[in-house]
Scaffold this motif. Sequence first.
Motif, PDB file in Angstrom:
ATOM      1  N   MET A 181       0.839  -1.198   0.000  1.00 30.42           N
ATOM      2  CA  MET A 181       0.000   0.000   0.000  1.00 30.42           C
ATOM      3  C   MET A 181       0.874   1.247   0.000  1.00 30.42           C
ATOM      4  O   MET A 181       0.596   2.223  -0.719  1.00 30.42           O
ATOM      5  CB  MET A 181      -0.933  -0.004   1.208  1.00 30.42           C
ATOM      6  CG  MET A 181      -1.776   1.272   1.346  1.00 30.42           C
ATOM      7  SD  MET A 181      -2.804   1.598  -0.111  1.00 30.42           S
ATOM      8  CE  MET A 181      -4.031   0.295   0.071  1.00 30.42           C
ATOM      9  N   ASN A 182       1.945   1.231   0.791  1.00 32.98           N
ATOM     10  CA  ASN A 182       2.849   2.381   0.823  1.00 32.98           C
ATOM     11  C   ASN A 182       3.464   2.647  -0.546  1.00 32.98           C
ATOM     12  O   ASN A 182       3.686   3.799  -0.921  1.00 32.98           O
ATOM     13  CB  ASN A 182       3.953   2.155   1.861  1.00 32.98           C
ATOM     14  CG  ASN A 182       3.478   2.375   3.286  1.00 32.98           C
ATOM     15  OD1 ASN A 182       2.529   3.123   3.524  1.00 32.98           O
ATOM     16  ND2 ASN A 182       4.117   1.717   4.243  1.00 32.98           N
ATOM     17  N   VAL A 183       3.745   1.578  -1.290  1.00 27.92           N
ATOM     18  CA  VAL A 183       4.300   1.746  -2.639  1.00 27.92           C
ATOM     19  C   VAL A 183       3.302   2.483  -3.531  1.00 27.92           C
ATOM     20  O   VAL A 183       3.663   3.402  -4.272  1.00 27.92           O
ATOM     21  CB  VAL A 183       4.669   0.377  -3.246  1.00 27.92           C
ATOM     22  CG1 VAL A 183       4.947   0.509  -4.742  1.00 27.92           C
ATOM     23  CG2 VAL A 183       5.890  -0.203  -2.549  1.00 27.92           C
ATOM     24  N   LEU A 184       2.036   2.090  -3.474  1.00 31.55           N
ATOM     25  CA  LEU A 184       1.021   2.762  -4.291  1.00 31.55           C
ATOM     26  C   LEU A 184       0.829   4.216  -3.856  1.00 31.55           C
ATOM     27  O   LEU A 184       0.640   5.101  -4.699  1.00 31.55           O
ATOM     28  CB  LEU A 184      -0.304   2.014  -4.208  1.00 31.55           C
ATOM     29  CG  LEU A 184      -0.348   0.624  -4.849  1.00 31.55           C
ATOM     30  CD1 LEU A 184      -1.734   0.016  -4.691  1.00 31.55           C
ATOM     31  CD2 LEU A 184       0.031   0.695  -6.322  1.00 31.55           C
ATOM     32  N   LEU A 185       0.869   4.470  -2.565  1.00 33.60           N
ATOM     33  CA  LEU A 185       0.732   5.839  -2.076  1.00 33.60           C
ATOM     34  C   LEU A 185       1.911   6.697  -2.526  1.00 33.60           C
ATOM     35  O   LEU A 185       1.739   7.861  -2.903  1.00 33.60           O
ATOM     36  CB  LEU A 185       0.611   5.849  -0.554  1.00 33.60           C
ATOM     37  CG  LEU A 185      -0.688   5.286   0.013  1.00 33.60           C
ATOM     38  CD1 LEU A 185      -0.599   5.141   1.529  1.00 33.60           C
ATOM     39  CD2 LEU A 185      -1.877   6.169  -0.362  1.00 33.60           C
ATOM     40  N   GLU A 186       3.108   6.120  -2.502  1.00 30.97           N
ATOM     41  CA  GLU A 186       4.283   6.846  -2.969  1.00 30.97           C
ATOM     42  C   GLU A 186       4.188   7.114  -4.465  1.00 30.97           C
ATOM     43  O   GLU A 186       4.567   8.186  -4.950  1.00 30.97           O
ATOM     44  CB  GLU A 186       5.549   6.057  -2.654  1.00 30.97           C
ATOM     45  CG  GLU A 186       6.846   6.743  -3.071  1.00 30.97           C
ATOM     46  CD  GLU A 186       7.011   8.119  -2.445  1.00 30.97           C
ATOM     47  OE1 GLU A 186       7.574   9.010  -3.117  1.00 30.97           O
ATOM     48  OE2 GLU A 186       6.591   8.312  -1.289  1.00 30.97           O
ATOM     49  N   ALA A 187       3.647   6.143  -5.213  1.00 31.64           N
ATOM     50  CA  ALA A 187       3.449   6.344  -6.653  1.00 31.64           C
ATOM     51  C   ALA A 187       2.455   7.472  -6.903  1.00 31.64           C
ATOM     52  O   ALA A 187       2.651   8.302  -7.806  1.00 31.64           O
ATOM     53  CB  ALA A 187       2.967   5.049  -7.299  1.00 31.64           C
ATOM     54  N   ALA A 188       1.392   7.524  -6.104  1.00 30.49           N
ATOM     55  CA  ALA A 188       0.410   8.598  -6.246  1.00 30.49           C
ATOM     56  C   ALA A 188       1.024   9.950  -5.898  1.00 30.49           C
ATOM     57  O   ALA A 188       0.782  10.957  -6.566  1.00 30.49           O
ATOM     58  CB  ALA A 188      -0.798   8.325  -5.347  1.00 30.49           C
TER      59      ALA A 188
END
Length: 254
Positions: A181-188
């Motif tokens: 989830m943190n990876v997706l948030l960082e991508a966003a």
Amino acid sequence: MSEHHPYPQAVVLLPVFRPGPSLRDLVAALCADGCDRIVVVADGGGPAAEPVLAGLGPFGCTVLRHPVNLGKGAALKTGFRHAMTAHPGLDVVAADSDGQHRAADIRRVAERTGRGRIVLGVRAFDRMPPRSRFGNTVTRTLFRTVTGRDVSDTQTGLRGYPAALLESLCAVPGDRFEYEMNVLLEAARSGAEIEEVEIPATYLDGNASSHFGAVADSVRVYRPLVRYAATSLLNRRAADESLSRKSHSHPPAQ
């Protein structure tokens, strides 16, 4: 093997905790499909895991071991570091080995690598067990609300990661299920491109083999979303206050 390599830009990474026969089956299928760069990260598992890992010998894949269970995020980071050293310049396709992902699904994601994007293998919600469908629907809605970006399947374990991002991905916080989830948030947050590839939703015995803890791991997944929302709200307020101060210090000319 044909001249067309089905995995031209990718290393396949399989993080495992308590591996069963499905791990060997998947590795065998990947090799038969032409994949010759497979990295297995055994995240603990103890002596019971060793016979399964030993059975991977004939396939020539790399097996890395954590002496104790550190979590899926930690296993992914171990795999990323290995890929950067052993296979520099290649993307990494991470997949689950509990029967959810077939070699054909992994290949579909691998074939979309090499473009500098994060590639997600997204599942059709109507084929999920009710518990998984409800959790994914809630998480997708929250993710869209706090980031403004719509990701069809925020909890998929089948993902392609660009080689250029691997070093920064090792610095993303989280060692367990919250890491993805943190990876997706960082991508966003960074504006990174995300591409989606539809894959079948495959579950064995209602996803009984999953190591996702319904309560503890759900808290870990949702906590980053709440933190991201709070940080975004504070930043927005600070920006509004700064704009307000500037407008008051420079009144319009009469």
